[in-house]
Design a protein around this motif. Sequence first.
Motif, PDB file in Angstrom:
ATOM      1  N   ILE A 279      -3.242 -14.560   1.170  1.00 25.86           N
ATOM      2  CA  ILE A 279      -3.117 -15.731   0.290  1.00 25.86           C
ATOM      3  C   ILE A 279      -4.367 -15.843  -0.588  1.00 25.86           C
ATOM      4  CG2 ILE A 279      -3.077 -18.265   0.284  1.00 25.86           C
ATOM      5  CD1 ILE A 279      -1.194 -18.059   2.767  1.00 25.86           C
ATOM      6  N   ILE A 281      -6.313 -13.446  -1.534  1.00 24.72           N
ATOM      7  CA  ILE A 281      -6.301 -12.368  -2.527  1.00 24.72           C
ATOM      8  C   ILE A 281      -5.275 -12.664  -3.631  1.00 24.72           C
ATOM      9  CG2 ILE A 281      -5.592  -9.945  -2.794  1.00 24.72           C
ATOM     10  CD1 ILE A 281      -7.316  -9.322  -0.365  1.00 24.72           C
ATOM     11  N   GLY A 282      -4.105 -13.157  -3.239  1.00 21.21           N
ATOM     12  CA  GLY A 282      -3.089 -13.494  -4.244  1.00 21.21           C
ATOM     13  C   GLY A 282      -3.574 -14.588  -5.178  1.00 21.21           C
ATOM     14  N   ALA A 283      -4.216 -15.602  -4.601  1.00 19.65           N
ATOM     15  CA  ALA A 283      -4.692 -16.722  -5.414  1.00 19.65           C
ATOM     16  C   ALA A 283      -5.827 -16.268  -6.333  1.00 19.65           C
ATOM     17  CB  ALA A 283      -5.164 -17.859  -4.507  1.00 19.65           C
ATOM     18  N   SER A 284      -6.731 -15.453  -5.811  1.00 14.78           N
ATOM     19  CA  SER A 284      -7.864 -14.999  -6.622  1.00 14.78           C
ATOM     20  C   SER A 284      -7.399 -14.055  -7.732  1.00 14.78           C
ATOM     21  CB  SER A 284      -8.882 -14.263  -5.757  1.00 14.78           C
ATOM     22  OG  SER A 284      -9.282 -15.059  -4.679  1.00 14.78           O
ATOM     23  N   TRP A 285      -6.429 -13.227  -7.398  1.00 14.49           N
ATOM     24  CA  TRP A 285      -5.840 -12.319  -8.409  1.00 14.49           C
ATOM     25  C   TRP A 285      -5.298 -13.140  -9.570  1.00 14.49           C
ATOM     26  CZ3 TRP A 285      -0.312 -11.842  -9.241  1.00 14.49           C
ATOM     27  CH2 TRP A 285       0.072 -10.767 -10.051  1.00 14.49           C
ATOM     28  N   ASN A 286      -4.801 -14.297  -9.225  1.00 10.35           N
ATOM     29  CA  ASN A 286      -4.188 -15.165 -10.224  1.00 10.35           C
ATOM     30  C   ASN A 286      -5.197 -16.184 -10.776  1.00 10.35           C
ATOM     31  OD1 ASN A 286      -1.965 -15.743 -11.739  1.00 10.35           O
ATOM     32  ND2 ASN A 286      -0.781 -16.686 -10.087  1.00 10.35           N
ATOM     33  N   PRO A 441      -2.675 -12.998 -14.808  1.00  5.13           N
ATOM     34  CA  PRO A 441      -1.247 -12.872 -15.095  1.00  5.13           C
ATOM     35  C   PRO A 441      -0.803 -13.968 -16.072  1.00  5.13           C
ATOM     36  CG  PRO A 441      -1.639 -12.616 -12.756  1.00  5.13           C
ATOM     37  CD  PRO A 441      -2.948 -13.002 -13.358  1.00  5.13           C
ATOM     38  N   PHE A 451      -0.962  -3.243 -13.810  1.00  5.18           N
ATOM     39  CA  PHE A 451      -0.428  -3.208 -12.461  1.00  5.18           C
ATOM     40  C   PHE A 451      -1.583  -3.093 -11.473  1.00  5.18           C
ATOM     41  CE2 PHE A 451       2.539  -2.287  -9.151  1.00  5.18           C
ATOM     42  CZ  PHE A 451       3.713  -2.859  -9.614  1.00  5.18           C
TER      43      PHE A 451
ATOM     44  N   ALA B  61       5.309 -12.901 -12.619  1.00  2.20           N
ATOM     45  CA  ALA B  61       4.388 -12.109 -11.808  1.00  2.20           C
ATOM     46  C   ALA B  61       5.238 -11.402 -10.768  1.00  2.20           C
ATOM     47  CB  ALA B  61       3.348 -13.003 -11.139  1.00  2.20           C
ATOM     48  N   ILE B  63       5.446  -9.032  -7.519  1.00  2.00           N
ATOM     49  CA  ILE B  63       4.562  -8.677  -6.415  1.00  2.00           C
ATOM     50  C   ILE B  63       5.347  -7.930  -5.357  1.00  2.00           C
ATOM     51  CG2 ILE B  63       3.002  -9.664  -4.671  1.00  2.00           C
ATOM     52  CD1 ILE B  63       2.676 -12.031  -6.673  1.00  2.00           C
ATOM     53  N   ALA B  97      -0.726 -16.380  -4.977  1.00  3.50           N
ATOM     54  CA  ALA B  97      -0.591 -16.354  -6.438  1.00  3.50           C
ATOM     55  C   ALA B  97       0.130 -17.616  -6.908  1.00  3.50           C
ATOM     56  CB  ALA B  97       0.168 -15.106  -6.869  1.00  3.50           C
ATOM     57  N   ASN B  98       1.167 -17.976  -6.200  1.00  3.55           N
ATOM     58  CA  ASN B  98       1.933 -19.164  -6.557  1.00  3.55           C
ATOM     59  C   ASN B  98       1.085 -20.433  -6.444  1.00  3.55           C
ATOM     60  OD1 ASN B  98       3.644 -21.531  -6.045  1.00  3.55           O
ATOM     61  ND2 ASN B  98       5.331 -20.090  -6.349  1.00  3.55           N
ATOM     62  N   LEU B 104       4.050 -19.841 -13.403  1.00  4.78           N
ATOM     63  CA  LEU B 104       4.679 -18.538 -13.616  1.00  4.78           C
ATOM     64  C   LEU B 104       5.920 -18.405 -12.740  1.00  4.78           C
ATOM     65  CD1 LEU B 104       1.600 -16.093 -13.673  1.00  4.78           C
ATOM     66  CD2 LEU B 104       2.658 -17.321 -15.586  1.00  4.78           C
ATOM     67  N   TYR B 106       7.755 -16.144  -9.994  1.00  4.21           N
ATOM     68  CA  TYR B 106       7.327 -15.162  -9.001  1.00  4.21           C
ATOM     69  C   TYR B 106       8.487 -14.365  -8.444  1.00  4.21           C
ATOM     70  CZ  TYR B 106       2.894 -17.301  -9.624  1.00  4.21           C
ATOM     71  OH  TYR B 106       1.744 -17.738 -10.218  1.00  4.21           O
TER      72      TYR B 106
END
Lengths: 615, 351
Positions: A279, A281-286, A441, A451, B61, B63, B97-98, B104, B106
Amino acid sequence: MSDKKPISSVNDFVVRFANVNGSGSASANEMFARAILRHGVPVSPRNIFPSNIQGLPTWYEVRVTEDGHLGARGGVDLMVAMNPQTWDKDVAGIEPGGYLFYDSTKPMPSTKFRDDITVMGVPLTAITNSTYTDPRQRQLFKNIIYLGALSALLDMDPKLIEQLIGEQYKGKEKLLSSNVHALHLGRDWALQNLKCPLGLRIKKSDKVGDRIFIEGNSAAALGAVYGGATVCAWYPITPSSSVAEAFTAHCKKYRHDPKTGQAKYAIVQGEDELASIGIVIGASWNGARAFTATSGPGISLMTEFIGLSYFAEIPAVIMNIQRAGPSTGMPTRTQQCDIIACAYASHGDTKHVLLFPEDPAEAFEFAAAAFDLAERLQTTIFLMLDLDIGMNHRLCRPLKWDDAKQYDRGKVMTAEMLEEGRDFGRYLDVDGDGIPYRTYPGTHPTKGSYFTRGTSRDRYARYSEEGSVYADNMQRLVRKFETAQDLVPRPLQANAERPTKYGVIYFGSTSPAMDEAIGLLEARGHQLDRLRIRAFPFHSSVASFLAEHDFVYVVEQNRDSQLRQLIVNENGIDPVRLVPIVHYDGTPITARYIAKAIGDHQDHLKVTPLRKAVS
Amino acid sequence: MTYIAKPKFHHPGLKKNDLGYTHRDYEGKISTLCAGCGHDSITASIIEACYELSIEPHRVAKISGIGCSSKTPDYFLGNSHGFNSVHGRMPSVLTGANLANRDLIYLGVSGDGDSASIGFGQFAHSIRRGVNMTYIVENNGVYGLTKGQFSATADRGSKSKKGVTNTDNAIDLVAIALQLGATFVARSFSGDKSQLVPLIAAAIRHKGASFIDVISPCIAFNNHAGSTKSFDYVREHNDAVNRLDVLVGRDPIAVDYAPGTVQVVEQHDGSKLALRKIDADYDPHDRLGAQTFLAKHAAKGQIVTGLLYVDPDAEDMHAHLNTVETPLNTLEADTLCPGSSVLDKINASLR
Ligand SMILES: Cc1ncc(C[n+]2csc(CCOP(=O)(O)OP(=O)(O)O)c2C)c(N)n1
Ligand code: SF4
């Protein structure tokens, strides 16, 4: 009875409370420590507790220290023995000439005591039972009653304790008055029946100054709030859980939109550590600032993702509150034992940035800084605390924040920059510092998307298994790590009064014990220069320090001298010149221990061999 | 170099959607999967669904985890960000990410190995949390990328290419998703584009955790006699409960079925799902009913496809967490940092 003169000391002694887990003693014990602080006398308390099960023994130790030594001292001058289970061990731990305080409702035969200590029996159970009928009240007020008795024995000002009770039960008048009543029950009994005060006494002083009293985990969590963390994902594990819990509490106070009541943060209790770091990593990526807090076993689980963060260059902040390993080890005991595991976490060639705060004030600063570093360097940053700083209150300088500070979001290419026609290659080293640009993104309809993957790719993020392309990327990662050297907190050096060939390196929670040990060593005639390492990668001054000294002691709280290994590995130093001083039984390292270990080695070095004695 | 660039040639006559985008704008790199792999058909359906919904490609996005299926996000929506994370952990990365940017769309793409074995926990928990996403499992009953081992969705008694019989029970991801509270649950077949495209479109419009299990034969390792995930087997055993149209308001679709056989479900975002019933008794609002229906058909060796369950009033994780409407990744120090005066007060309270 005593064949040893009772210890006599003002504002400089150690009190230890032996209790049963779940007896509600924690708040009374903590109040004792705080009350001493209100006298202007520094204290350094420590929780010594089992994995959280009702009925097991717990101890709370308060070092009263006019000189402000915040490390553990070792030894106990006054034992408040409230737990029959640990009686023998507790009595045995008292220093000769020390004091024993116990519940004498059922008086003990004198064979249960030592001859060289002073015993004070207070019929606590009898007093509580005659005053309260409710069993829970009996249990809780017994703690306040012994606090009252101790206040008389140690000559404390009861008004200062009443003040504390007043603050704690503000607005709850009934609780306030009943606590004050219990306090005086104990105090009066002691004044009437015991010789008060003891040789140990608290005298008002002014040594606390403007310092604050806070736990490292809470300070680190506050650092995350100030550092702009909006996403926290975590999985409960001792001793790190209180980081996420404190973050939740701070966010509830400071992070709600005043108009809508909506949260400017998201906290998720993950199903495990894998999910938590995923989570993050996903949040930081975004593009959000995200962190997790964990301890050794959690780090083990996270390593695959940490490798992804390193290789795919995604920011992440991990607060690792270290405890004794390996495996489940001793979950509630302290160590600094994850240095190597974190520095090189995950498979393949990896290196990660570690920050080593010495106290809650630095935990706050470094936690906030970790988010800037993570985004600047686009990689995982480890904030390496340990149980000793994380879960204990420590006196430290007040927390500071510069309101002019803006967050360093690192190299982010915006839609405007892309529109200007800037070349975007996700893994292109445009500035020669090894740090590429990233895009969030959703930035631009036709430019800047790429990617992200854990597989090898070229500078434009295109999948490639070409050897030269892979090596190019790996070299850039090394360059980036070199850049990190100048971004992380530098080591702090303090030199001995006289020039010396000997030095000592230490870090993190060892700091207060080290400060004190230097004094003890000087008294033994040993001069040492000191270097406190505050981060990995090591700044060039670490190598210079090593070059300038014949022998450098590396003091740390693990078996294998992990920091020393890392220094040898990263600096190519002859290991012989780095002398390991290790302490790893799960208790915090003490000044006495350090001074003895280094002192003995120094004495040994100073013995000049008798040449030509036999010809 | 293993990277193959797709020629950027747009035929002037290509049909355009509302945003003026053509199909080509929704494509990605050329697939490197085996020719005929079911996953490529799913890719085509995703492209079609996004085109039809007139989604801005860069607002998606995509994933995935690791596996042949997880490679596919590279093959669609070339202008959107993709993330090929680690094996089985797509759901947590997507969840994060969400959380960072709720604006966005997903798309989570996974395989049956990815989601039903190593990532079973993450699959379950992302559904349970109601993450607003379209979670597609490209289900071939085998590990494609590691060359043909059984996956946890392989049916008991089915045979591997080498003739080995699977003795373990299968995990039915649809049944699990229903049980865990997914608010949009569907199953389809990669070879049935007319069913799959509207399902993906509807899932994208759904606000909450949408799960689509797509049977997607692996022609290299699981398309032989004895496999229950082969093209032929699925065609023979497919029992569709409904056909779906997604009506996005502006473009009413003339319903060419007799009244009473179409049911219209309005979703939170205003889009309407028109369910053309095939199985007369099927009620896609009944979670329990769906579970029983599925189990009964599975016992008969039938694969039920279609939209199996939908809760049009679903709320997502952001609603549960009561987060601000503004994406968290856009908040800066001025709104996030309580400042030095608050810190002074905190200091004072700690003395
Ligand atoms: C931790 C870890 N374990 C094992 C692997 C090897 N691995 C790669 S893909 C895969 C299975 C893929 O199967 P599935 O998700 O069903 O996708 P498919 O290839 O069938 O589309 C495995 C086991 C890995 N990459 N990481
Ligand atoms: S191995 Fe199977 S799943 Fe993988 S690409 Fe080939 S056909 Fe598709």
